[in-house]
Enzyme design. Structure first.
Site, PDB file in Angstrom:
ATOM      1  N   LYS A  53     -78.068 -16.607-149.025  1.00  0.00           N
ATOM      2  CA  LYS A  53     -77.482 -17.872-149.492  1.00  0.00           C
ATOM      3  C   LYS A  53     -78.134 -18.295-150.810  1.00  0.00           C
ATOM      4  CE  LYS A  53     -76.299 -19.265-144.798  1.00  0.00           C
ATOM      5  NZ  LYS A  53     -76.630 -20.045-143.595  1.00  0.00           N
ATOM      6  N   GLN A  97     -81.489 -24.122-141.645  1.00  0.00           N
ATOM      7  CA  GLN A  97     -80.991 -22.972-140.883  1.00  0.00           C
ATOM      8  C   GLN A  97     -81.266 -23.173-139.393  1.00  0.00           C
ATOM      9  OE1 GLN A  97     -79.225 -20.566-142.295  1.00  0.00           O
ATOM     10  NE2 GLN A  97     -79.035 -19.157-140.587  1.00  0.00           N
ATOM     11  N   ASP A 120     -73.333 -28.102-144.804  1.00  0.00           N
ATOM     12  CA  ASP A 120     -73.118 -27.277-143.610  1.00  0.00           C
ATOM     13  C   ASP A 120     -72.001 -27.846-142.732  1.00  0.00           C
ATOM     14  OD1 ASP A 120     -74.376 -24.928-142.899  1.00  0.00           O
ATOM     15  OD2 ASP A 120     -76.267 -25.902-142.385  1.00  0.00           O
TER      16      ASP A 120
HETATM   17  N1  GUN Z   1     -77.120 -20.294-138.408  1.00  0.00           N
HETATM   18  C1  GUN Z   1     -76.073 -19.460-138.292  1.00  0.00           C
HETATM   19  N2  GUN Z   1     -75.059 -19.834-139.103  1.00  0.00           N
HETATM   20  C2  GUN Z   1     -75.485 -20.941-139.755  1.00  0.00           C
HETATM   21  C3  GUN Z   1     -74.893 -21.782-140.735  1.00  0.00           C
HETATM   22  O1  GUN Z   1     -73.751 -21.617-141.173  1.00  0.00           O
HETATM   23  N3  GUN Z   1     -75.672 -22.826-141.163  1.00  0.00           N
HETATM   24  C4  GUN Z   1     -76.930 -23.045-140.676  1.00  0.00           C
HETATM   25  N4  GUN Z   1     -77.598 -24.110-141.137  1.00  0.00           N
HETATM   26  N5  GUN Z   1     -77.501 -22.284-139.765  1.00  0.00           N
HETATM   27  C5  GUN Z   1     -76.778 -21.231-139.316  1.00  0.00           C
END
Ligand code: GUN
Length: 298
Positions: A53, A97, A120
Site C-alpha cells: 500500500k 491494518q 478504509d
Molecule cells: N486487513 C485486511 N484487509 C484490510 C484492509 O482493507 N484494510 C485494513 N485496514 N486492514 C485489512
C-alpha cells in the site's frame, strides 16, 4: 469455452492513470495527498500488504507515512497515535491494518479514526451511511474494488442476481450494501450466503454474478456455478505445494482451473481483486485530499 479473464492488475492500472491528473492538480495548489498506515505487530501477511500500500502511494506521488509499532503497544498509545494523525493536516487518509493484537479493542481503534480520514471505510459512520445509502462516505476498498471491476469489465450488476458468499464486516456485508444502492454500481438483486447456509451450491447456481469471500481455499467448484455466470474471487491463500520451489502456491476461494471452464467471466487470484483493493485505497485518499482542499477554500 473458457471464460473471459477479468484482470484486476489491468483495471487497477487504469484507475491509477485516472488518478494521476487529479494528484497533479492538487500538487499544483501545494497539496500532496497524504496516507498514513499503521501496523501493530509482526504478522507477515499484514507487513506485506502494508508495504504494498505504501509503495503504491509513493509511486502515485502521494505522501506516505508508514508507522510500525511493536506487538505489545498499549491500546492507549495506539489511540494517541491515531489522534495525532487525525490532527495532522498533511495526512488525508488513515489506515490501521487489521487484525490487531488481541489486547487491543479493534472497534475502539476504528472509531478513533476521524470519518473524514477513514479511507478504509471501516468507521461506523461510513458503514452506516453505506448501509442507508445516504450522505458522503468512503466505500471500503475491497468491496469498492469488486464493484469497479464488474463495471469496467462490462458486467454492470444493475438488475442482475448477485450471490455473495461470506458475511464478514470487511467484505461480504459491505459488498452486499454497495450492490443494493441505487445508481452506478448498484441496483442488483442480492443474496448473501454464509457458513450456515443450507445447500450452498443450489443458491450459488442461481447467480448471474457470484462474489466469493468465504475465506476457504478452492471451495467453489464448477458444479456450483451456472454456465456463463460472472465469478469474482475475493480470496487469497497460501496453500502447501511441494512441487513449487517456494513450497507453496497462492490460490483463491474458487477452484479456478475448473470454474473457468464453466463461467462466462472470472477473476484470477492472485491478480484479481487484490490489486483493486490498493487502487481503491489510493482513490479514496485522493478524494479525501480533494474534499479537504474544497473545504479549506469555502
Ligand atoms: N486487513 C485486511 N484487509 C484490510 C484492509 O482493507 N484494510 C485494513 N485496514 N486492514 C485489512
Amino acid at each position: 469455452m473458457s471464460a473471459q479473464i477479468i484482470s484486476g492488475r489491468a483495471i487497477a492500472d487504469e484507475i491509477r492513470t485516472e488518478l494521476r491528473p487529479r494528484v497533479a492538480a492538487l500538487r499544483s495548489r501545494g497539496i500532496t495527498p497524504g496516507l498514513a498506515t499503521v501496523l501493530v505487530g509482526d504478522n507477515s501477511a499484514s507487513q506485506m500488504y502494508v508495504g504494498m500500500k505504501n509503495k503504491a502511494a509513493q509511486e502515485l506521488g502521494l505522501h506516505s507515512r508508514q508507522i510500525t509499532l511493536p506487538a505489545d503497544t498499549p491500546e492507549a498509545e495506539l489511540l494517541g497515535m491515531v489522534a495525532g494523525l487525525n490532527a495532522d493536516p498533511t495526512i488525508h487518509g488513515i489506515l490501521v491494518q487489521v487484525p490487531l493484537p488481541a489486547h487491543i479493542d479493534e472497534g475502539k481503534v476504528i472509531e478513533a479514526v476521524h470519518p473524514s480520514k477513514d479511507v478504509d471505510g471501516f468507521h461506523p459512520m461510513s458503514v452506516g451511511r453505506l448501509a442507508t445509502d445516504s450522505g458522503d462516505f468512503f466505500a471500503p476498498c475491497t468491496p469498492a474494488g469488486v464493484v469497479e471491476m464488474l463495471l469496467r469489465s462490462g458486467h454492470d450488476p444493475a438488475g442482475e442476481h448477485v450471490v455473495v458468499v461470506g458475511r464478514s464486516n470487511l467484505v461480504g456485508r459491505p459488498i452486499a450494501s454497495l450492490l443494493l444502492r441505487k445508481g452506478r454500481g448498484g441496483d442488483a438483486t442480492v443474496t448473501v450466503c454464509h457458513s450456515r447456509t443450507r445447500d450452498l451450491g443450489a443458491i450459488t447456481r442461481t447467480a448471474d454474478i457470484l462474489v466469493v469471500a468465504m475465506g476457504r481455499p478452492e471451495s467453489i467448484t464448477a458444479d456450483m456455478v451456472r454456465p456463463g455466470a460472472v465469478v469474482i474471487d475475493v480470496g487469497t491463500h497460501r496453500v502447501p505445494d511441494p512441487s513449487s520451489e517456494r513450497g507453496y502456491r497462492v490460490c483463491g476461494d474458487v477452484l479456478y482451473d475448473e470454474v473457468k471452464e464453466v463461467a462466462g467471466a472470472i477473476t484470477p487470484s492472485p491478480g484479481g481483486v487484490g490489486p483493486m483493493t490498493i487502487a481503491m485505497l489510493l482513490a479514496n485518499t485522493v478524494k479525501s485530499a480533494e474534499l479537504a482542499a474544497a473545504e479549506a477554500r469555502d
